[in-house]
Design a protein around this motif. Structure first.
Motif, mmCIF file in Angstrom:
data_model
loop_
_atom_site.group_PDB
_atom_site.id
_atom_site.type_symbol
_atom_site.label_atom_id
_atom_site.label_comp_id
_atom_site.label_asym_id
_atom_site.label_seq_id
_atom_site.Cartn_x
_atom_site.Cartn_y
_atom_site.Cartn_z
ATOM 1 N N ILE A 521 0.811 -1.163 0.028
ATOM 2 C CA ILE A 521 -0.119 0.054 0.008
ATOM 3 C C ILE A 521 0.885 1.269 0.038
ATOM 4 N N SER A 522 2.073 1.251 0.648
ATOM 5 C CA SER A 522 2.964 2.268 0.625
ATOM 6 C C SER A 522 3.213 2.802 -0.776
ATOM 7 N N SER A 523 3.810 1.794 -1.453
ATOM 8 C CA SER A 523 4.266 2.021 -3.185
ATOM 9 C C SER A 523 3.071 2.228 -3.989
ATOM 10 N N ARG A 524 2.148 1.706 -3.810
ATOM 11 C CA ARG A 524 0.785 1.729 -4.797
ATOM 12 C C ARG A 524 -0.147 2.883 -4.309
ATOM 13 N N ASN A 525 -0.248 3.492 -3.256
ATOM 14 C CA ASN A 525 -1.271 4.497 -2.835
ATOM 15 C C ASN A 525 -0.786 5.723 -1.953
ATOM 16 N N LEU A 526 -0.153 5.342 -1.145
ATOM 17 C CA LEU A 526 0.002 6.126 0.142
ATOM 18 C C LEU A 526 0.999 7.347 -0.174
ATOM 19 N N GLY A 527 2.101 7.128 -0.720
ATOM 20 C CA GLY A 527 2.881 8.357 -0.934
ATOM 21 C C GLY A 527 2.101 9.373 -2.101
ATOM 22 N N ARG A 528 1.754 8.729 -2.890
ATOM 23 C CA ARG A 528 1.055 9.561 -3.990
ATOM 24 C C ARG A 528 -0.014 10.563 -3.564
ATOM 25 N N ASP A 529 -0.863 9.820 -2.656
ATOM 26 C CA ASP A 529 -1.863 10.573 -2.116
ATOM 27 C C ASP A 529 -1.463 11.411 -1.163
#
Length: 625
Positions: A521-529
C-alpha cells in the motif's frame, strides 16, 4: 504535513547552498506554508556537504522552523504526527520532542527504539553530528511521501525529498526518482563513505515483536535482501549488527477456515446486514471494531489549529471547519463521517468533499453499454427526490454523496454538514495536470495513478459550491486535515479482485492477497496521495491505517471480516457494513464498492480504450519539466 528536502554531496568541488530552483521551493512551500528555513553543513575534512530545506505546516504546539537543530549540532527534518507511543501533549510540538529523544541516543539500538515506539504517520531525515551519520525513512505503512534520487555526475549526489525536484531533468538528464521503500529506516555513515564513486547505505528492516503465533508471521533472518532496483554505484545492505525496528502492528492472521459454511447458494433476497447483528458474538465483534476505529478518528480530529486561510472574497469560508472528508457517500467515507461527528464539537462544521468530472454527451451506442449501471443509479435517485435535474456533473459519486448527506443529517440534524460540490471540466483537468499534478503523481506513472491522483488533488483542493438555505454559493474548504478511507478495501476484501481470488483459491488465497495488499500500500497508494493532498497545505490522515485498527483487523481470521459468498454490497467489507448499520446508517451501508475513478467519472473523460495498468502519457507532459 511538511515539505522536507535534503541534498548530500560526497567529495564536493563547490558548495551546494541555494541549489533548489524556484519551482522546487514553491512545491515544497505549498506543503509547508507556515514556516521555511534552509541550512547547509559543510565538513571538508570528511569530504561531504549537506543542504537541508524545511517547510512547515503548523498543526499543533508552538511553531518551530525546520530543520530543527539542538545544542549538539544534530539536525532533524520531520514530516509526521505522533498519535501514540511517545507522549505528546495537546500543545506539544512533535518535531521538538522527537529531536529531544534522538539527541539522547548514543548508539544504533537507542535510535531504533525511538522509531519503533512512534505510532502515527512519519518520514524523517536526521543528521547525527557526533557520528557523522545521516538517518532517514518512512513509517511502517509509508503514510508520508519520501523520494530519493542518486546521481554520479563528477560528484556523488543523494537527494531526499517529499516531492520530486523538477530541475533535475534538465540539469542532469532523465535520472529517475524512486519512492524510498517503507521497509525500515536507513543510515549513511559519512565517515565511511569518503572517497570513491559508490554509496553504501545500511538498512534496518521491520520485525514483529513476537513470533508466538500459530499462524504465519514475518521472519527476517540473515537471508533478508533489499530487492529494489538501484543504480550500480549504490548498495543497500542489512546493517552489520543485524538490528531491527519493532513493527507497530500485530501480524496477519493466516488461519484458514475448514468448517465455514458456503452460503453461495442461499437466496440473495434473504440476506441482509441487520440479520448478522442479531448474532451476539458478531455484534460484540462489531462493537469492538467501532470502538477501535472511533479512537483512531478521535486522535485525528482533535487538537487542531483554527482555520487561518483567507481566500478571495468571492468564496464563502467557514472559519470553524477544521476537518474535511473525501466523500463519495460509500460505506468507508460514511463511517468516517459518522465517527468524526462523535468527536468534533457540535458547533463546528464538517466539510464533505465530493468531486465530479464533467461528462460529455454520449452516443446511443454508449448509452446502451451503460445500461448495466442504470438500475443502481435510478435506485439512488429514488432516495433523492429533491435532487436537481440531471446534469453533466450528476456522476454516481455525486448521487450517492447527496444520498449519504441525507443520512448524516438524519443522524445529527444539528451538525452543519458542508457538502462541497467540486465540479471539474476537461479543460481545467488538463491545465492543472500540466501545471501541478503530474509531478506530484510521479514516480508513479500508470493510467490508474493519473486518474486517482487528479481526482484526489481536485477533491482535496476543496474549491466548489455548497447549498445553504436553498441557495447555491461558491465555497472553499479551509480544513487543514483531510480524512480518507484508504485502507478499508485492502484489509476488508473490498475490491472485485478479492472475489476472483476467493473464487479461485478460497480462504487461503484470499488471506495471502490481503497480506500482499497491506504490504504494497505504501508504493501503490500512500506516497502518491500524501503528495497530492499535501500540495494544498493540507494533511492527509488515514484512520483505517491506525496501528491499533490494523492490529485489531489483523488479529481476526479473514471470514470474520468479509464473506465473499454473499452478494456485492454485503459480503465485501461485511464487518464495516455491520458497523455502519450499528452507527445508524442505512442505504450507504449496503452500497456496492465503486472505485473513485469510476464514481467521479474521471476515467470516462479521456481515452476510453486505456487500461488502468498502462503507462499514462499525460503524466509525462508536465510543463514543470
Amino acid at each position: 504535513m511538511c515539505g522536507i528536502c535534503c541534498m548530500l554531496v560526497l567529495n564536493p568541488q563547490e558548495g551546494i547552498s541555494n541549489t533548489l530552483g524556484k519551482d522546487t521551493l514553491e512545491s515544497l512551500q505549498r506543503r509547508g506554508p507556515n514556516c521555511s528555513q534552509q541550512l547547509s553543513k559543510e565538513v571538508p575534512e570528511l569530504g561531504y556537504n549537506i543542504f537541508f530545506s524545511g517547510h512547515v505546516l503548523h498543526m499543533r504546539g508552538c511553531l518551530k522552523p525546520q530543520p530543527l537543530q539542538d545544542t549538539q549540532g544534530n539536525l532533524l527534518l520531520w514530516n509526521g504526527e505522533v498519535f501514540g507511543g511517545i507522549e505528546i501533549g495537546p500543545e506539544g510540538n512533535d518535531t521538538q520532542i522527537i529531536l529531544q529523544h534522538l539527541s539522547s541516543c548514543k548508539n544504533e539500538e537507542s535510535t531504533l527504539s525511538v522509531f519503533s515506539a512512534i505510532q502515527g504517520p512519519w518520514t524523517f531525515i536526521y543528521y547525527q553530528a557526533f557520528s557523522h551519520c545521516l538517518w532517514f525513512g518512512r513509517d511502517f505503512f509509508g503514510r508520508r511521501s519520501l523520494l530519493w534520487q542518486f546521481k554520479n555526475a563528477g560528484n556523488l549526489y543523494l537527494t531526499l525529498t517529499s516531492v520530486s525536484l523538477s530541475q533535475s531533468v534538465s540539469k542532469y538528464g532523465n535520472i529517475p526518482w524512486q519512492e524510498v521503500p517503507a521497509r525500515g529506516i536507513y543510515k549513511i555513515d559519512l565517515q565511511r563513505n569518503t572517497g570513491g564513486n559508490s554509496l553504501a547505505i545500511s538498512w534496518y528492516p521491520w520485525k514483529y515483536r513476537s513470533i508466538e503465533y500459530e499462524f504465519k508471521t514475518l521472519h527476517l533472518g540473515e537471508d533478508v535482501q533489499f530487492i529494489e532496483e538501484l543504480p550500480s554505484f549504490v548498495s543497500v545492505f542489512l546493517n552489520g549488527s543485524k538490528l531491527f525496528l519493532i513493527a507497530p502492528i500485530t501480524p496477519m492472521n493466516y488461519s484458514v477456515c475448514e468448517t465455514c459454511v458456503d452460503t453461495a447458494d442461499s437466496e440473495a433476497s434473504s440476506v441482509n446486514v441487520e440479520s448478522f447483528l442479531s448474532d451476539e458474538k458478531k455484534k460484540k465483534l462489531v462493537l469492538q471494531f467501532i470502538n477501535v476505529l472511533s479512537e483512531s478518528v478521535r486522535r485525528r480530529v482533535l487538537f487542531l489549529p483554527r482555520c487561518q486561510i483567507h481566500p478571495s472574497s468571492q468564496f464563502t469560508v467557514s472559519n470553524k471547519a477544521n476537518v474535511a472528508i473525501l466523500f463519495s457517500g460509500g460505506v468507508d467515507s460514511m463511517v468516517l463521517a459518522a465517527l468524526a461527528d462523535h468527536h468534533i464539537p457540535q458547533d463546528e462544521p464538517i466539510d464533505l468533499l465530493n468531486v465530479a468530472f464533467k461528462q460529455q454527451k454520449t452516443s446511443a451506442k454508449q448509452k446502451k453499454s451503460n445500461a448495466s449501471r442504470a438500475l443502481e443509479e435510478e435506485t439512488l435517485q429514488e432516495d433523492n427526490s429533491g435532487l436537481k435535474e440531471t446534469t453533466s456533473f450528476n456522476v454516481p459519486d455525486r448521487i450517492s454523496g447527496l444520498s449519504g448527506l441525507k443520512e448524516l443529517q438524519i443522524i445529527n440534524p444539528a451538525r452543519n454538514w458542508n457538502f462541497v460540490e467540486i465540479n471539474i471540466t476537461l479543460e481545467e483537468l488538463n491545465e492543472m495536470r500540466q501545471q501541478r499534478i503530474s509531478h506530484l503523481v510521479r514516480p508513479l506513472d500508470t493510467v490508474l495513478d493519473d486518474s486517482i491522483g487528479c481526482a484526489v488533488w481536485f477533491a482535496a483542493r476543496g474549491i466548489g459550491t455548497r447549498t445553504s438555505n436553498g441557495e447555491i454559493q461558491p465555497y472553499i474548504s479551509c480544513a487543514k486535515v483531510v480524512l480518507t478511507g484508504i485502507g478499508a478495501d485492502e484489509q476488508l476484501a473490498g475490491y472485485s479482485r478479492h472475489r476472483v481470488c476467493y473464487k479461485t483459491s478460497g480462504f487461503e488465497g484470499l488471506v495471502k492477497e490481503l497480506g500482499m495488499e497491506l504490504g504494497r500500500i505504501s508504493s501503490r497508494n500512500l506516497g502518491r496521495d500524501d503528495r497530492v493532498i499535501g500540495d494544498h497545505g493540507k494533511e492527509a490522515r488515514f484512520p483505517f491505517l491506525d496501528e491499533a485498527v490494523v492490529s485489531f483487523l489483523n488479529s481476526l481470521p479473514v471470514w470474520e471480516k468479509a464473506d465473499l459468498t454473499l452478494p456485492r454490497g454485503i459480503g465485501e467489507k461485511l464487518l464495516l457494513r455491520m458497523a455502519a448499520k450499528e452507527l445508524g446508517l442505512t442505504a450507504s451501508a449496503v452500497l456496492p464498492k465503486r472505485a473513485m475513478q469510476f464514481g467521479s467519472r474521471i476515467a470516462k473523460m479521456e481515452n476510453h480504450k486505456e487500461k488502468a495498468s498502462d503507462k499514462c502519457n499525460r503524466l509525462s507532459q508536465s510543463s514543470i519539466d
